[in-house]
Design a protein around this motif. Structure first.
Motif, PDB file in Angstrom:
ATOM      1  N   GLU A  18       0.803  -1.133   0.129  1.00  0.00           N
ATOM      2  CA  GLU A  18      -0.112  -0.176  -0.082  1.00  0.00           C
ATOM      3  C   GLU A  18       0.751   1.243  -0.125  1.00  0.00           C
ATOM      4  O   GLU A  18       0.797   2.081  -0.720  1.00  0.00           O
ATOM      5  CB  GLU A  18      -1.070   0.014   1.256  1.00  0.00           C
ATOM      6  N   ALA A  19       1.941   1.308   1.178  1.00  0.00           N
ATOM      7  CA  ALA A  19       2.559   2.368   0.874  1.00  0.00           C
ATOM      8  C   ALA A  19       3.431   2.699  -0.106  1.00  0.00           C
ATOM      9  O   ALA A  19       3.625   3.967  -0.803  1.00  0.00           O
ATOM     10  CB  ALA A  19       3.704   2.320   2.273  1.00  0.00           C
ATOM     11  N   ARG A  29      -5.622   6.095  -5.902  1.00  0.00           N
ATOM     12  CA  ARG A  29      -6.269   5.430  -4.741  1.00  0.00           C
ATOM     13  C   ARG A  29      -5.741   3.981  -4.729  1.00  0.00           C
ATOM     14  O   ARG A  29      -5.347   3.321  -5.623  1.00  0.00           O
ATOM     15  CB  ARG A  29      -7.796   5.277  -4.683  1.00  0.00           C
ATOM     16  N   VAL A  30      -5.371   3.730  -3.325  1.00  0.00           N
ATOM     17  CA  VAL A  30      -4.970   2.134  -3.219  1.00  0.00           C
ATOM     18  C   VAL A  30      -5.836   1.712  -2.166  1.00  0.00           C
ATOM     19  O   VAL A  30      -5.916   2.154  -1.073  1.00  0.00           O
ATOM     20  CB  VAL A  30      -3.265   2.454  -2.763  1.00  0.00           C
ATOM     21  N   GLU A  31      -6.493   0.633  -2.570  1.00  0.00           N
ATOM     22  CA  GLU A  31      -7.382  -0.374  -1.614  1.00  0.00           C
ATOM     23  C   GLU A  31      -6.445  -1.305  -1.014  1.00  0.00           C
ATOM     24  O   GLU A  31      -5.900  -2.208  -1.719  1.00  0.00           O
ATOM     25  CB  GLU A  31      -8.529  -0.913  -2.362  1.00  0.00           C
ATOM     26  N   GLN A  32      -6.507  -1.601   0.267  1.00  0.00           N
ATOM     27  CA  GLN A  32      -5.599  -2.610   0.927  1.00  0.00           C
ATOM     28  C   GLN A  32      -6.388  -3.838   1.457  1.00  0.00           C
ATOM     29  O   GLN A  32      -7.491  -3.340   2.222  1.00  0.00           O
ATOM     30  CB  GLN A  32      -4.566  -1.856   1.872  1.00  0.00           C
ATOM     31  N   GLY A  33      -6.117  -4.926   1.381  1.00  0.00           N
ATOM     32  CA  GLY A  33      -6.787  -5.905   2.014  1.00  0.00           C
ATOM     33  C   GLY A  33      -6.344  -7.421   1.647  1.00  0.00           C
ATOM     34  O   GLY A  33      -5.198  -7.523   1.303  1.00  0.00           O
ATOM     35  N   PHE A 122     -12.433  -9.075  -3.671  1.00  0.00           N
ATOM     36  CA  PHE A 122     -11.709  -8.253  -2.797  1.00  0.00           C
ATOM     37  C   PHE A 122     -12.156  -8.056  -1.473  1.00  0.00           C
ATOM     38  O   PHE A 122     -13.504  -7.644  -1.627  1.00  0.00           O
ATOM     39  CB  PHE A 122     -11.424  -6.932  -3.557  1.00  0.00           C
ATOM     40  N   LYS A 123     -11.323  -7.989  -0.408  1.00  0.00           N
ATOM     41  CA  LYS A 123     -12.211  -7.919   1.046  1.00  0.00           C
ATOM     42  C   LYS A 123     -11.102  -6.617   1.457  1.00  0.00           C
ATOM     43  O   LYS A 123     -10.032  -6.856   1.503  1.00  0.00           O
ATOM     44  CB  LYS A 123     -11.799  -8.958   1.841  1.00  0.00           C
ATOM     45  N   LEU A 124     -11.798  -5.507   1.945  1.00  0.00           N
ATOM     46  CA  LEU A 124     -10.937  -4.552   2.138  1.00  0.00           C
ATOM     47  C   LEU A 124     -10.590  -4.678   3.524  1.00  0.00           C
ATOM     48  O   LEU A 124     -11.345  -5.258   4.629  1.00  0.00           O
ATOM     49  CB  LEU A 124     -11.929  -3.278   2.163  1.00  0.00           C
ATOM     50  N   ASN A 125      -9.651  -4.275   4.044  1.00  0.00           N
ATOM     51  CA  ASN A 125      -8.958  -4.381   5.465  1.00  0.00           C
ATOM     52  C   ASN A 125      -9.767  -3.381   6.375  1.00  0.00           C
ATOM     53  O   ASN A 125     -10.515  -2.424   6.019  1.00  0.00           O
ATOM     54  CB  ASN A 125      -7.470  -4.096   5.491  1.00  0.00           C
ATOM     55  N   GLN A 126      -9.865  -3.749   7.589  1.00  0.00           N
ATOM     56  CA  GLN A 126     -10.231  -2.767   8.602  1.00  0.00           C
ATOM     57  C   GLN A 126      -9.829  -1.500   8.489  1.00  0.00           C
ATOM     58  O   GLN A 126      -8.687  -1.133   8.295  1.00  0.00           O
ATOM     59  CB  GLN A 126     -10.012  -3.357  10.076  1.00  0.00           C
ATOM     60  N   LEU A 130      -6.014   0.778   7.288  1.00  0.00           N
ATOM     61  CA  LEU A 130      -5.726   1.288   6.123  1.00  0.00           C
ATOM     62  C   LEU A 130      -4.734   2.573   6.141  1.00  0.00           C
ATOM     63  O   LEU A 130      -4.731   3.304   7.072  1.00  0.00           O
ATOM     64  CB  LEU A 130      -7.038   1.797   5.499  1.00  0.00           C
ATOM     65  N   ASP A 131      -4.059   2.913   5.131  1.00  0.00           N
ATOM     66  CA  ASP A 131      -3.181   3.904   4.975  1.00  0.00           C
ATOM     67  C   ASP A 131      -2.141   3.747   6.193  1.00  0.00           C
ATOM     68  O   ASP A 131      -1.846   4.775   6.923  1.00  0.00           O
ATOM     69  CB  ASP A 131      -3.915   5.269   5.199  1.00  0.00           C
TER      70      ASP A 131
END
Length: 174
Positions: A18-19, A29-33, A122-126, A130-131
């Protein structure tokens, strides 16, 4: 016209990935999961979806960054959690990704093991995670694991780095 494309990347901890991609010009945008390329629940692994403007940063550059910032040639014991994969959203991305890996192979001593797979789910992290790096650069994991990858990014891909997000000065002392 601002056209945004997306691509998925997995290979190391999604906080690192992500970073890295958040620090690039043209990344919106970056979606992390977790991403899966098949229906089985066991198929999910840590990854990100990168939304980018191909007029500013090419898919080839994103793939090069991805391969150089994780162990793309190592079949280590954590590969089920950190699958080295490019998750594609179109047939055009399949061919471009495969061709780019072939071209970049000459930059590595060992064979690249990164696979190209069709995105499935895709499953987004909590929200808390994020970030992660940019909220917590002083945390030990960030200082010891993420910051060295960002330094490598600055060295090898400085022209692609958004200096407003990441600079040598921002990493000093970390």
């Amino acid at each position: 016209m601002n056209h945004v494309s997306k691509i998925g990347f997995g290979g190391s901890c999604h906080w690192c990935t992500e970073a890295i991609f958040q620090s690039l010009k043209g990344v919106e945008r970056v979606e992390q999961g977790w991403i899966a390329s098949q229906k089985q629940k066991s198929n999910f692994s840590e990854a990100v979806i990168v939304h980018f403007n191909p007029e500013i940063i090419s898919l080839e550059t994103l793939i090069a960054v991805h391969l150089h910032t994780h162990s793309c040639t190592s079949q280590h014991s954590m590969r089920s959690k950190y699958r080295s994969t490019i998750y594609v959203f179109s047939p055009e991305q399949i061919k471009l990704s495969q061709d780019t890996i072939k071209v970049l192979q000459s930059e590595f001593d060992n064979p690249i093991i990164t696979t190209v797979e069709a995105f499935y789910e895709f499953k987004l992290n909590q929200e808390t995670y994020l970030d992660y790096y940019y909220k917590n650069p002083e945390k030990p994991f960030c200082k010891n694991i993420v910051t060295p990858k960002l330094r490598l990014l600055l060295r090898q891909f400085s022209s692609a780095v958004d200096q407003n997000k990441l600079s040598v000065d921002s990493l000093n002392g970390l």
